[in-house]
Design a protein around this motif. Structure first.
Motif, PDB file in Angstrom:
ATOM      1  N   ILE A  36     -31.033  12.492  35.308  1.00 50.79           N
ATOM      2  CA  ILE A  36     -31.096  11.744  34.050  1.00 50.79           C
ATOM      3  C   ILE A  36     -30.929  12.752  32.921  1.00 50.79           C
ATOM      4  O   ILE A  36     -31.693  13.718  32.827  1.00 50.79           O
ATOM      5  CB  ILE A  36     -32.436  11.007  33.892  1.00 50.79           C
ATOM      6  CG1 ILE A  36     -32.609   9.953  35.008  1.00 50.79           C
ATOM      7  CG2 ILE A  36     -32.520  10.334  32.522  1.00 50.79           C
ATOM      8  CD1 ILE A  36     -33.965   9.265  34.982  1.00 50.79           C
ATOM      9  N   ILE A  83     -27.351   9.469  35.313  1.00 47.24           N
ATOM     10  CA  ILE A  83     -27.628   8.444  34.298  1.00 47.24           C
ATOM     11  C   ILE A  83     -27.720   9.152  32.953  1.00 47.24           C
ATOM     12  O   ILE A  83     -28.537  10.058  32.774  1.00 47.24           O
ATOM     13  CB  ILE A  83     -28.948   7.696  34.591  1.00 47.24           C
ATOM     14  CG1 ILE A  83     -28.892   7.044  35.974  1.00 47.24           C
ATOM     15  CG2 ILE A  83     -29.212   6.649  33.516  1.00 47.24           C
ATOM     16  CD1 ILE A  83     -30.183   6.359  36.383  1.00 47.24           C
ATOM     17  N   VAL A 108     -23.813   6.217  35.073  1.00 42.48           N
ATOM     18  CA  VAL A 108     -24.371   5.069  34.363  1.00 42.48           C
ATOM     19  C   VAL A 108     -24.702   5.557  32.963  1.00 42.48           C
ATOM     20  O   VAL A 108     -25.481   6.499  32.793  1.00 42.48           O
ATOM     21  CB  VAL A 108     -25.654   4.550  35.050  1.00 42.48           C
ATOM     22  CG1 VAL A 108     -26.233   3.377  34.259  1.00 42.48           C
ATOM     23  CG2 VAL A 108     -25.379   4.151  36.485  1.00 42.48           C
ATOM     24  N   LEU A 202     -29.667  -1.751  37.823  1.00 43.72           N
ATOM     25  CA  LEU A 202     -29.692  -0.495  38.582  1.00 43.72           C
ATOM     26  C   LEU A 202     -29.712  -0.767  40.079  1.00 43.72           C
ATOM     27  O   LEU A 202     -29.168   0.002  40.873  1.00 43.72           O
ATOM     28  CB  LEU A 202     -30.905   0.352  38.179  1.00 43.72           C
ATOM     29  CG  LEU A 202     -30.784   1.090  36.837  1.00 43.72           C
ATOM     30  CD1 LEU A 202     -32.087   1.829  36.519  1.00 43.72           C
ATOM     31  CD2 LEU A 202     -29.623   2.086  36.847  1.00 43.72           C
TER      32      LEU A 202
END
Length: 575
Positions: A36, A83, A108, A202
Motif C-alpha cells: 500500500i 494499492i 488498484v 477488493l
C-alpha cells in the motif's frame, strides 16, 4: 513387464503435475504480499490509510505501507498487488510514476493522481459529489448509502464501469472502473465511510467469493463487582442454544471514590461462575486489567489512553500528574520530536506491559484462561498495539486509527491481519450492542445487521451487557441468526496464543486449552501482585525462621540419637 517401474513413473508424473497445476486465485493471492503506497499532505499515514490497511489485511498477512516518496523497487518484491491511495492531489515524482507504471503487478488506485500512471492513462475526474444512492452495473441493482459517499465522476478510461451515480442534473457518471488490463480505479477518498463498498470490490480484485458469515457475541465488562447470577443466566442461555460465546473479563475493579481495588480472587462466587461458563462453551478474553485510568470507574474509564488529555499514556504510575505532550509540528524536525517522545514511549511500554502481565497472570492463577484481548473502549496507541502483540495473537473490537485522538476508530467487515497490529488477528465488532437507554434498543443493531446481510460472508460481531438480564438477549440472538449462512465463532476451536513472562496459553483448534507455566511455583508465589514489598520481606523472614526451626529440630534429634548411642556404648562397656 516390470509394473514397479511403471507405478514409480506414474507417481512422479502426478507429483510433477501437482507442482505445476495452477492454484485457485484466492489461495495463491493470499500467499502474496500487498504494497500500500499513499500520498498525503504531510507524507504521514492518515486515518483513511490505516482503514485501508485494515481492509487489505484480510487478503494477506504480509502488508507493507509506505508513502510515495519512500517506495523503492525493493518494496515490490514478493508483492502480488499494489494499492495506491491518493488522499490529496499532487504532482508525483518521476521516479515513483516510473516505478508504478512499469511494474507487472495489478494496480488498484483510489482517489487522486491515478491519471499519472500508465495503467490509467486518459483518466480524468469530471466532478466530486456527495451521493446517497449508487447503481451497480454488475448486479443491476441500486444501493442506498446511509452516510453518503464523496465520489469522483470519471471519464476517459477504457474498460468497464462498475458503479455509477446520478448527478443533480440527471446525468449518469461512473466512479469505479475495471480497465481492459484488469487494473481497478475507485473514485472516492473517505474510506471510513466507504469501507463496506471498498471491501466488497477488493474481494473481486482478489478473486475471493463470499463464504459463511462469522457470528460472535461478547458478554461485556465482566468485573469482580458484576452480578454473577445475571452473568450465569446469560451464559447458560447461550449454552442451551448451542452458541459458543465470549466473556470479556476485567480482573480488578477500581473504586473511583477512594481508589481501592477489588480483585477477582476476592469474589469466589464469581470465579466459580466464570469457571462453569468456561466449561460450557465460553471463551475468556482480557478486557484490560482495571478498565480504568487514574480514578475513573472500572468499565467507564479508559486504561491504555489518557482520555482527559486525549493522548497516549505518559506515566508508569497512574497517580502521577499527567504531562501534556507537545505536538510534532512544534519541533524543527522529526529527529528532534522523536528524541523528545522516546522517554514517554518507554513509560507507556512499562505501564502497558505491567497491566497486561498482571491481567494474564491473575486470571490464569484462578483457573481462568484468556485466549485474546480487547482494549477498553477500543483505545490504544499504535505503540500500545505493538506491545499487546507480544502477549496476544488476536484482538477483538475496533481499532483506534488516529495517533492524536481516541475519537476516530474503525473496523473492517471481515477478519483481518493488518500491518498496524503487528501480527495480531482482528475479530472486528461490526454490529454494536443493545442500547437500553434508547427507545428502540435494537435500532442501531438492526441496521448494521442488515448491512452485514447485504455484504455477505463477513463478520457480524457485537456485545451484550449481562447486567441487562434476560430482557433483550433472546431477541438479540434471533436477530443475529437471521443472517443467512451464519456460523458462530468458537474461539477455542481457532489457533490462539496468549503469553506472559510466567505462563503460555495455547489452543490448537481442537477445542482444548493448553497451559504451560514458565516459572517455578515458589517464584510465582512471591511474584504475585497481592504481595507488597513489606509482605514479601515478611514471607522471606518467615521462611528463614522456618528454616532455622527445621535445622534446630534436626540438630536436636541428632543430639538425642548421639546421646542414645553413647549411653548404649557405656552400658555395654559396663557389662
Amino acid at each position: 513387464m516390470n509394473y514397479k517401474w511403471i507405478r514409480l513413473f506414474l507417481a512422479a508424473l502426478l507429483m510433477f503435475a501437482a507442482a505445476y497445476m495452477p492454484r485457485p486465485a484466492e489461495a495463491k493471492n493470499r500467499d502474496d504480499g500487498i504494497l500500500i503506497t499513499y500520498t498525503s499532505l504531510d507524507g504521514k499515514e492518515t486515518v483513511n490509510g490505516k482503514m485501508l490497511d485494515l481492509l487489505a489485511g484480510h487478503f494477506s498477512s504480509s502488508v507493507t505501507i509506505k508513502s510515495d516518496h519512500d517506495v523503492t523497487a525493493a518494496d515490490l518484491k514478493g508483492k502480488g498487488r499494489v494499492i495506491y491511495y491518493g488522499e490529496t492531489k499532487k504532482k508525483l515524482s518521476r521516479q515513483f510514476i516510473s516505478l508504478i507504471s512499469g511494474m507487472p503487478q495489478q494496480l488498484v488506485s483510489i482517489g487522486y493522481n491515478a491519471e499519472q500512471f500508465r495503467q490509467f492513462a486518459g483518466l480524468s475526474l469530471t466532478e466530486k459529489q456527495n451521493v446517497y444512492r449508487i447503481y451497480s452495473n454488475e448486479e443491476k441493482t441500486d444501493l442506498s448509502l446511509e452516510k453518503g459517499a464523496d465520489v469522483f465522476g470519471v471519464s476517459g478510461v477504457k474498460g468497464k464501469a462498475l458503479y455509477t451515480y446520478r448527478s443533480n442534473d440527471g446525468k449518469t457518471h461512473p466512479f469505479m472502473w475495471k480497465t481492459d488490463s484488469s487494473n481497478y480505479y475507485f473514485g472516492f477518498t473517505n474510506l471510513l465511510n466507504d469501507s463496506l463498498l471498498t471491501a466488497k470490490e477488493l474481494r473481486k480484485v482478489f478473486g475471493e467469493s463470499p463464504g459463511s458469515t462469522l457470528l460472535y457475541l461478547r458478554l461485556e465488562d465482566i468485573s469482580p463487582m458484576s452480578d454473577e447470577k445475571l452473568l450465569y443466566q446469560a451464559g447458560a442461555y447461550l449454552h442451551k442454544r448451542n452458541i459458543p460465546f465470549i466473556m470479556a473479563v476485567i480482573p480488578v475493579y477500581l473504586n473511583p471514590e477512594n481508589g481501592e481495588k477489588v480483585y477477582l480472587s476476592d469474589k469466589p462466587k464469581m470465579v466459580n461462575v466464570l469457571k462453569k461458563l468456561q466449561k460450557m462453551g465460553g471463551s475468556i478474553i482480557i478486557h484490560g486489567y482495571t478498565h480504568a485510568y487514574r480514578y475513573s470507574e472500572t468499565g467507564e474509564g479508559f486504561e491504555f489512553w489518557d482520555a482527559k488529555a486525549d493522548q497516549p499514556i505518559t506515566s508508569e504510575n497512574a497517580d502521577d500528574t499527567p504531562v501534556k505532550l507537545e505536538k510534532e509540528q512544534d519541533f524543527p524536525n522529526e529527529k528532534a520530536y522523536q528524541t523528545y517522545a522516546e522517554p514517554f514511549r518507554k513509560k507507556e511500554d512499562i505501564y502497558t506491559r505491567t497491566k497486561l502481565e498482571q491481567a494474564i497472570d491473575d486470571l490464569t492463577e484462578l483457573g481462568l484462561y484468556p485466549l485474546s484481548f480487547e482494549a477498553p473502549h477500543y483505545t490504544m496507541s499504535e505503540e500500545g498495539y505493538s506491545i499487546a502483540s507480544s502477549y496476544f495473537s488476536s484482538i477483538f473490537g475496533q481499532v483506534q486509527l488516529s495517533a492524536t485522538t481516541w475519537k476516530t476508530s474503525g473496523a473492517p467487515p471481515f477478519v483481518s491481519k493488518p500491518e498496524m497490529l503487528n501480527g495480531m488477528t482482528l475479530y472486528p465488532e461490526t454490529i454494536g450492542f443493545v442500547n437500553a437507554s434508547k427507545k428502540n434498543p435494537f435500532g442501531d443493531m438492526e441496521n448494521k445487521i442488515s448491512q452485514m446481510i447485504d455484504f455477505e460472508g463477513g463478520v457480524a460481531g457485537g456485545f451484550y451487557h449481562p447486567y441487562l438480564g434476560m430482557k433483550y438477549l433472546p431477541e438479540l440472538i434471533d436477530q443475529m441468526e437471521r443472517i443467512p449462512n451464519g456460523e458462530w465463532l468458537d474461539l477455542k476451536r481457532t489457533k490462539q496464543t496468549v503469553t506472559s513472562d510466567s505462563v503460555e496459553i495455547k489452543t490448537n483448534g481442537d477445542g482444548t486449552i493448553h497451559v504451560q507455566n514458565k516459572i517455578h511455583p515458589v517464584r510465582a508465589f512471591f511474584e504475585h501482585h497481592h504481595q507488597t514489598p513489606l509482605e514479601k520481606a515478611l514471607w522471606i523472614l518467615s521462611g528463614v525462621v522456618f528454616l532455622f526451626v527445621i535445622m534446630f529440630a534436626g540438630y536436636t534429634l541428632y543430639l538425642r540419637a548421639t546421646l542414645k548411642k553413647r549411653i548404649f556404648k557405656e552400658r555395654r562397656s559396663l557389662e
